[in-house]
Design a protein around this motif. Structure first.
Motif, PDB file in Angstrom:
ATOM      1  N   LEU A   1       0.804  -1.217   0.000  1.00 51.14           N
ATOM      2  CA  LEU A   1       0.000   0.000   0.000  1.00 51.14           C
ATOM      3  C   LEU A   1       0.841   1.274   0.000  1.00 51.14           C
ATOM      4  O   LEU A   1       0.290   2.367  -0.039  1.00 51.14           O
ATOM      5  CB  LEU A   1      -0.922   0.020   1.225  1.00 51.14           C
ATOM      6  N   LYS A   2       2.147   1.133   0.061  1.00 52.80           N
ATOM      7  CA  LYS A   2       3.016   2.307   0.142  1.00 52.80           C
ATOM      8  C   LYS A   2       2.831   3.183  -1.101  1.00 52.80           C
ATOM      9  O   LYS A   2       2.777   2.684  -2.215  1.00 52.80           O
ATOM     10  CB  LYS A   2       4.472   1.856   0.245  1.00 52.80           C
ATOM     11  N   ASP A   3       2.726   4.469  -0.914  1.00 52.43           N
ATOM     12  CA  ASP A   3       2.567   5.477  -1.969  1.00 52.43           C
ATOM     13  C   ASP A   3       1.253   5.355  -2.730  1.00 52.43           C
ATOM     14  O   ASP A   3       1.098   5.953  -3.785  1.00 52.43           O
ATOM     15  CB  ASP A   3       3.733   5.435  -2.969  1.00 52.43           C
ATOM     16  N   SER A   4       0.293   4.588  -2.223  1.00 56.47           N
ATOM     17  CA  SER A   4      -0.988   4.485  -2.920  1.00 56.47           C
ATOM     18  C   SER A   4      -1.936   5.576  -2.429  1.00 56.47           C
ATOM     19  O   SER A   4      -1.815   6.076  -1.310  1.00 56.47           O
ATOM     20  CB  SER A   4      -1.592   3.103  -2.740  1.00 56.47           C
ATOM     21  N   PHE A   5      -2.876   5.944  -3.284  1.00 57.46           N
ATOM     22  CA  PHE A   5      -3.850   6.982  -2.970  1.00 57.46           C
ATOM     23  C   PHE A   5      -5.111   6.732  -3.777  1.00 57.46           C
ATOM     24  O   PHE A   5      -5.107   5.950  -4.727  1.00 57.46           O
ATOM     25  CB  PHE A   5      -3.285   8.379  -3.273  1.00 57.46           C
ATOM     26  N   ALA A   6      -6.195   7.401  -3.391  1.00 57.89           N
ATOM     27  CA  ALA A   6      -7.458   7.260  -4.102  1.00 57.89           C
ATOM     28  C   ALA A   6      -7.888   8.625  -4.622  1.00 57.89           C
ATOM     29  O   ALA A   6      -7.480   9.663  -4.101  1.00 57.89           O
ATOM     30  CB  ALA A   6      -8.523   6.679  -3.183  1.00 57.89           C
ATOM     31  N   ARG A   7      -8.696   8.591  -5.657  1.00 57.80           N
ATOM     32  CA  ARG A   7      -9.178   9.827  -6.280  1.00 57.80           C
ATOM     33  C   ARG A   7     -10.630   9.625  -6.711  1.00 57.80           C
ATOM     34  O   ARG A   7     -10.992   8.554  -7.187  1.00 57.80           O
ATOM     35  CB  ARG A   7      -8.304  10.147  -7.490  1.00 57.80           C
ATOM     36  N   VAL A   8     -11.457  10.662  -6.551  1.00 56.39           N
ATOM     37  CA  VAL A   8     -12.847  10.629  -6.995  1.00 56.39           C
ATOM     38  C   VAL A   8     -12.885  11.169  -8.422  1.00 56.39           C
ATOM     39  O   VAL A   8     -12.445  12.290  -8.673  1.00 56.39           O
ATOM     40  CB  VAL A   8     -13.754  11.480  -6.078  1.00 56.39           C
ATOM     41  N   GLU A   9     -13.405  10.350  -9.351  1.00 54.40           N
ATOM     42  CA  GLU A   9     -13.496  10.743 -10.760  1.00 54.40           C
ATOM     43  C   GLU A   9     -14.848  10.340 -11.316  1.00 54.40           C
ATOM     44  O   GLU A   9     -15.202   9.168 -11.293  1.00 54.40           O
ATOM     45  CB  GLU A   9     -12.388  10.071 -11.577  1.00 54.40           C
ATOM     46  N   ASP A  10     -15.604  11.291 -11.811  1.00 51.87           N
ATOM     47  CA  ASP A  10     -16.906  11.046 -12.444  1.00 51.87           C
ATOM     48  C   ASP A  10     -17.842  10.225 -11.557  1.00 51.87           C
ATOM     49  O   ASP A  10     -18.493   9.278 -12.014  1.00 51.87           O
ATOM     50  CB  ASP A  10     -16.738  10.330 -13.791  1.00 51.87           C
TER      51      ASP A  10
END
Length: 158
Positions: free
Chosen positions: A50-59
């Motif tokens: 999980l290192k350096d992982s991230f989430a983003r909201v798109e559409d």
């Protein structure tokens, strides 16, 4: 790396310990994750980073980026790209709430841990605000002070 929690039947697969050092955690939310065939077997074996992982909201959807799931050894042609973007499964109102947080300056979505709950693979997603360098130093100093106090108390009680 995995530990079993008998009361909720949760098996923790991987944690993002660096997240607590780099971010202030504001709120957490549990999300399902859309995985393909052999990825599930690989996750169950604990081959996740999980290192350096991230989430983003798109559409109106939430995607998880930079999470590495090693290819399953016996998967041959069915293995997929280990760094592919993965969709997170959330209700619409949860996505809207997360989108509201992320629009504020300095907030981001990061995964804290991935675990198995009642046979389903889940991700604990956190709304986090980045720490500045002096915040990190302050946290380290506080932790060291607490450790010193515990040592002195233990020594005193002997």
């Amino acid at each position: 790396m995995s530990e079993k929690n008998k009361q909720n039947d949760i098996k923790i697969i991987a944690t993002n310990r660096k997240a607590y050092h780099d971010y202030f955690i504001e709120e957490t939310i549990e999300a399902g994750i859309e995985l393909k065939g052999t990825e599930v077997k690989s996750v169950r074996l604990g081959h996740v980073n999980l290192k350096d992982s991230f989430a983003r909201v798109e559409d109106g959807e939430v995607f998880l980026y930079n999470m590495h799931i090693s290819p399953y050894e016996k998967g041959n042609i069915f293995n997929v790209d280990p760094m592919r973007d993965r969709k997170l499964l959330l209700h619409k109102h949860e996505i809207n709430r997360l989108a509201g947080y992320v629009q504020q300056k300095g907030y981001t979505l990061i995964p804290l841990k991935i675990y198995i709950k009642r046979g389903k693979i889940k991700v604990e997603l956190a709304v986090a605000k980045g720490k500045k360098l002096f915040d990190k130093r302050e946290a380290i100093a506080k932790r060291d002070a607490e450790l010193e106090i515990r040592k002195k108390m233990k020594e005193y009680l002997r």
